[in-house]
Design a protein around this motif. Structure first.
Motif, PDB file in Angstrom:
ATOM      1  N   ASP A 111       0.863  -1.375   0.066  1.00 62.57           N
ATOM      2  CA  ASP A 111      -0.069  -0.036   0.128  1.00 62.57           C
ATOM      3  C   ASP A 111       0.909   1.290   0.118  1.00 62.57           C
ATOM      4  O   ASP A 111       0.400   2.267  -0.778  1.00 62.57           O
ATOM      5  CB  ASP A 111      -1.012  -0.023   1.109  1.00 62.57           C
ATOM      6  CG  ASP A 111      -2.015   1.124   1.093  1.00 62.57           C
ATOM      7  OD1 ASP A 111      -2.690   1.309   0.245  1.00 62.57           O
ATOM      8  OD2 ASP A 111      -2.031   1.882   2.180  1.00 62.57           O
ATOM      9  N   GLY A 112       1.887   1.274   0.608  1.00 62.06           N
ATOM     10  CA  GLY A 112       2.716   2.683   0.571  1.00 62.06           C
ATOM     11  C   GLY A 112       3.301   2.941  -0.519  1.00 62.06           C
ATOM     12  O   GLY A 112       3.458   4.047  -0.954  1.00 62.06           O
ATOM     13  N   VAL A 113       3.711   1.834  -1.497  1.00 59.45           N
ATOM     14  CA  VAL A 113       4.134   2.100  -2.898  1.00 59.45           C
ATOM     15  C   VAL A 113       2.861   2.572  -3.649  1.00 59.45           C
ATOM     16  O   VAL A 113       2.835   3.465  -4.229  1.00 59.45           O
ATOM     17  CB  VAL A 113       4.877   1.012  -3.500  1.00 59.45           C
ATOM     18  CG1 VAL A 113       5.017   1.293  -4.735  1.00 59.45           C
ATOM     19  CG2 VAL A 113       5.940   0.625  -2.513  1.00 59.45           C
ATOM     20  N   PHE A 114       1.814   1.870  -3.473  1.00 55.82           N
ATOM     21  CA  PHE A 114       0.866   2.137  -4.716  1.00 55.82           C
ATOM     22  C   PHE A 114       0.029   3.262  -4.273  1.00 55.82           C
ATOM     23  O   PHE A 114      -0.443   4.165  -5.182  1.00 55.82           O
ATOM     24  CB  PHE A 114      -0.310   0.816  -4.740  1.00 55.82           C
ATOM     25  CG  PHE A 114      -1.186   0.937  -5.550  1.00 55.82           C
ATOM     26  CD1 PHE A 114      -1.114   0.562  -7.198  1.00 55.82           C
ATOM     27  CD2 PHE A 114      -2.591   0.884  -5.497  1.00 55.82           C
ATOM     28  CE1 PHE A 114      -1.988   0.892  -8.028  1.00 55.82           C
ATOM     29  CE2 PHE A 114      -3.435   1.231  -6.256  1.00 55.82           C
ATOM     30  CZ  PHE A 114      -3.310   1.146  -7.647  1.00 55.82           C
ATOM     31  N   SER A 115      -0.395   3.403  -3.099  1.00 58.13           N
ATOM     32  CA  SER A 115      -1.248   4.759  -2.585  1.00 58.13           C
ATOM     33  C   SER A 115      -0.412   5.862  -2.268  1.00 58.13           C
ATOM     34  O   SER A 115      -1.282   6.747  -2.284  1.00 58.13           O
ATOM     35  CB  SER A 115      -2.013   4.162  -1.394  1.00 58.13           C
ATOM     36  OG  SER A 115      -3.076   2.827  -1.672  1.00 58.13           O
ATOM     37  N   ARG A 116       0.610   5.679  -1.654  1.00 58.11           N
ATOM     38  CA  ARG A 116       1.655   7.106  -1.215  1.00 58.11           C
ATOM     39  C   ARG A 116       2.728   7.165  -1.737  1.00 58.11           C
ATOM     40  O   ARG A 116       3.477   8.260  -1.806  1.00 58.11           O
ATOM     41  CB  ARG A 116       1.739   6.914   0.188  1.00 58.11           C
ATOM     42  CG  ARG A 116       0.487   6.652   1.334  1.00 58.11           C
ATOM     43  CD  ARG A 116       0.652   6.517   2.688  1.00 58.11           C
ATOM     44  NE  ARG A 116       1.507   5.708   3.099  1.00 58.11           N
ATOM     45  CZ  ARG A 116       1.157   4.257   3.349  1.00 58.11           C
ATOM     46  NH1 ARG A 116      -0.164   4.197   3.289  1.00 58.11           N
ATOM     47  NH2 ARG A 116       2.074   3.499   3.890  1.00 58.11           N
TER      48      ARG A 116
END
Length: 250
Positions: free
Chosen positions: A86-91
């Motif tokens: 999620d850290g890569v894809f969303s942020r």
């Protein structure tokens, strides 16, 4: 006994029901690893199971997290799940490439098994997409471009084609399977079992480590009830994991 990390083998299903004028939606969650885990536990092996949604965030991202693991098993988990937490894809945050981490770990003495499924190897519509990742450099197979599923609803009977510690004591003709991936053996890989014109079980050394591929599933639908009930199924999984782990401990 081996310490095994299994990632994948879970899914969520959303269904839209239409009854005349009205519609409503239901959802369900499923896992497909029970037979595999049970087989290994009967010989005392310990399995940490990370379903897809858990592996997305908790799969090891550094060598310290792999220190106590003998064998990593990827089964029905697409490359995006491991590449895009999620850290890569969303942020838009930087994060270690966990597939490259596996490559380096294996070459330094780790052990990796990929088991087939709709999101293994290339998978349905090519969406598993391991051909385009670092992992393609160490898997004992060469993958097609695009959708590599070979559906055999009529049944296809695997046959043992090489004697090895993994196939020792197993009947040369196995129960029918209902599908697998179309792959070619990587140069140097040893094909132990075939299904039709394609390899089903392959092994290889990679640096100081070991790798294996089983190109059918570990449960339905590609493995029908007759295969799962076959005593050789549990023996094969245990022999395979033990051969991989033996290289790790060595």
């Amino acid at each position: 006994m081996a310490q095994v990390l299994l990632a994948g083998e879970s899914w969520s299903t959303t269904t839209i029901h239409t009854k005349g004028f009205d519609t409503f939606t239901t959802s369900s969650y499923g896992e497909g690893a029970a037979d595999f885990i049970s087989a290994l536990e009967t010989r005392g092996h310990a399995v940490e199971f990370q379903p897809n949604h858990v592996a997305a965030e908790r799969f090891p991202s550094d060598r310290a997290a792999l220190a106590d693991i003998d064998v990593v098993v990827l089964s029905d988990i697409g490359s995006n799940t491991l590449l895009l937490p999620d850290g890569v894809f969303s942020r838009g945050e930087r994060f270690p490439n966990r597939l490259q981490l596996l490559v380096d770990w294996v070459r330094d003495g780790g052990a990796l098994l990929m088991v087939g499924g709709y999101l293994s190897f290339q998978g349905i519509e090519g969406k598993a997409n391991y051909r385009g990742t670092a992992l393609a450099d160490i898997l004992p197979v060469e993958m097609e471009i695009g959708d590599d599923r070979e559906e055999t609803p009529q049944g296809e009977q695997p046959r043992v084609v090489a004697q090895h510690a993994i196939t020792h004591g197993l009947d040369p003709h196995w129960p029918h399977i209902l599908g697998h991936h179309r792959v070619r053996p990587r140069p140097g890989a040893e094909v132990l079992v075939e299904a039709g014109a394609h390899p089903l079980l392959l092994v290889d050394d990679e640096g100081a480590g070991r790798v294996a591929a089983f190109t059918s599933d570990m449960g339905p639908h590609w493995l029908p009830p007759e295969f799962l009930a076959w005593s050789g199924s549990a023996t094969m999984w245990c022999n395979l994991v033990e051969w991989l782990a033996e290289g790790r401990r060595g």
